[in-house]
Design a protein around this motif. Structure first.
Motif: not given
Length: 383
Positions: A263-269
């Protein structure tokens, strides 16, 4: 030239053929389980699932009535009846029969055979028989007759009725709902917790954020087996014990590292301008999270939900440790299947039905949400 516009290279066709072969390789066992789950025990033992739609020949071992039912007709002692009715087997036309296991097709319907004790038996195509002897027959059981019968295709729902609605200890209905009771909260809880943590790690500045991210990544490589016993002792010390709450918390703890990471990787994008504009308009962090981040992060949430649901549904180890119940009230399907393998190892129709019931729900969840899987897993990989 292989790269001419409008043409496909040979490598493309090789990839397509490989994908089709891999899909078929994985699909055949599933189709086999589905077909076998609707077949009877006799048909499963007589032919493979790929012959389920065609008539098949199978060998059956039947018995005549016991000598206690013989009647005297003049100088003969006679037993008459139907082999199928005697054994409670569905009737089927007999193409051959025998009285010796070494030659089960020695006679044709209507023939008369002499048995070792001097008796004579005649078997008809529909299973009717006449056993006669010149002396009074003795014994407690009837004579064995080996028949070869042609059985038409037959499908039944009795296997599913037995598993899902039976009140016996082998019924899977209670275990099915127990598994849902474990799986649904164990999927929702880590998603909720990880979504808040991922938003904080992605868009909120605070001391030690980089260390927390590194710590989460490090937790991904920790085997869950190392934490089972310490976590169980913690549950016992704080009074949680072995029950649904304990197994929910265990699955939440084991699933959080991957959930936070994805989720963190997705939200950073996600576009920074959207979040900054919302802050300029006076939106709070909670409003940004609930009204902007969560709707945009649905593919990542769905991809993790698929993984977490599959892991918890198919889990046996965590359930064995945190959900032990001698009375069977909280037994999950994986544990029930293990019990069936020990008690019903020869009943392939029950095992096939059990296996398909156990994979039906994960298959439905996967196909319903699979379009989000790749988008969620590739989040953050391309800028």
């Amino acid at each position: 030239m292989d790269t001419i516009a409008g043409t496909k290279s040979s490598l493309t066709w090789a990839v397509h053929i490989s994908v089709v072969l891999l899909v078929a390789l994985w699909l055949f066992p599933t189709v086999g389980l589905l077909v076998s789950s609707f077949r009877t025990a006799d048909q499963i033992s007589g032919s493979g699932w790929w012959k389920a739609l065609v008539p098949t020949e199978q060998s059956l071992t039947l018995r005549t009535a016991a000598p206690s039912e013989q009647v005297q007709e003049g100088a003969l002692f006679v037993i008459e009846g139907n082999l199928y009715a005697q054994e409670g087997v569905a009737p089927a036309p007999i193409s051959a029969w025998g009285t010796n296991a070494r030659d089960v097709a020695a006679y044709r319907p209507g023939d008369t055979a002499e048995m070792r004790g001097g008796e004579r038996i005649t078997v008809m195509e529909n299973g009717d028989y006449r056993l006669e002897s010149q002396v009074e027959m003795a014994g407690r059981r009837g004579e064995r007759v080996f028949v070869t019968a042609t059985t038409p295709p037959e499908f039944t729902l009795d296997n599913y009725r037995y598993l899902l609605f039976s009140n016996s200890a082998e019924g899977m209905g209670k275990a099915f709902f127990n598994t849902l009771t474990v799986t649904i909260p164990a999927t929702i809880i880590p998603i909720v917790v990880a979504a808040f943590a991922a938003y904080a790690l992605a868009w909120m500045d605070f001391p030690g954020r980089a260390l927390l991210i590194a710590f989460v990544v490090g937790l991904l490589v920790v085997p869950l087996q190392l934490a089972l016993i310490p976590l169980l002792k913690l549950h016992l010390n704080i009074g949680i014990g072995k029950g649904y709450l304990g197994v929910w918390l265990a699955h939440t703890g084991f699933g959080l590292p991957l959930a936070v990471y994805l989720l963190r990787n997705y939200m950073v994008g996600l576009p920074r301008d959207i979040i900054e504009n919302a802050r300029v308009d006076g939106a709070t962090e909670f409003q940004i999270f609930t009204k902007i981040i969560l709707p945009l992060s649905f593919p990542a949430l769905a991809s993790f939900a698929i993984f977490q649901f599959l892991w918890t549904w198919n889990d046996l180890l965590v359930a064995k440790v945190f959900l032990i119940d001698a009375t069977g009230q909280t037994t999950v399907m994986t544990n029930q299947i293990v019990e069936l393998l020990g008690t019903r190892g020869g009943n392939w129709e029950i095992l096939a039905t059990t296996a398909f019931v156990s994979i039906a729900v994960p298959l439905a969840v996967f196909f319903a949400m699979q379009r989000y899987l790749v988008r969620g897993l590739l989040a953050g990989s391309v800028k």
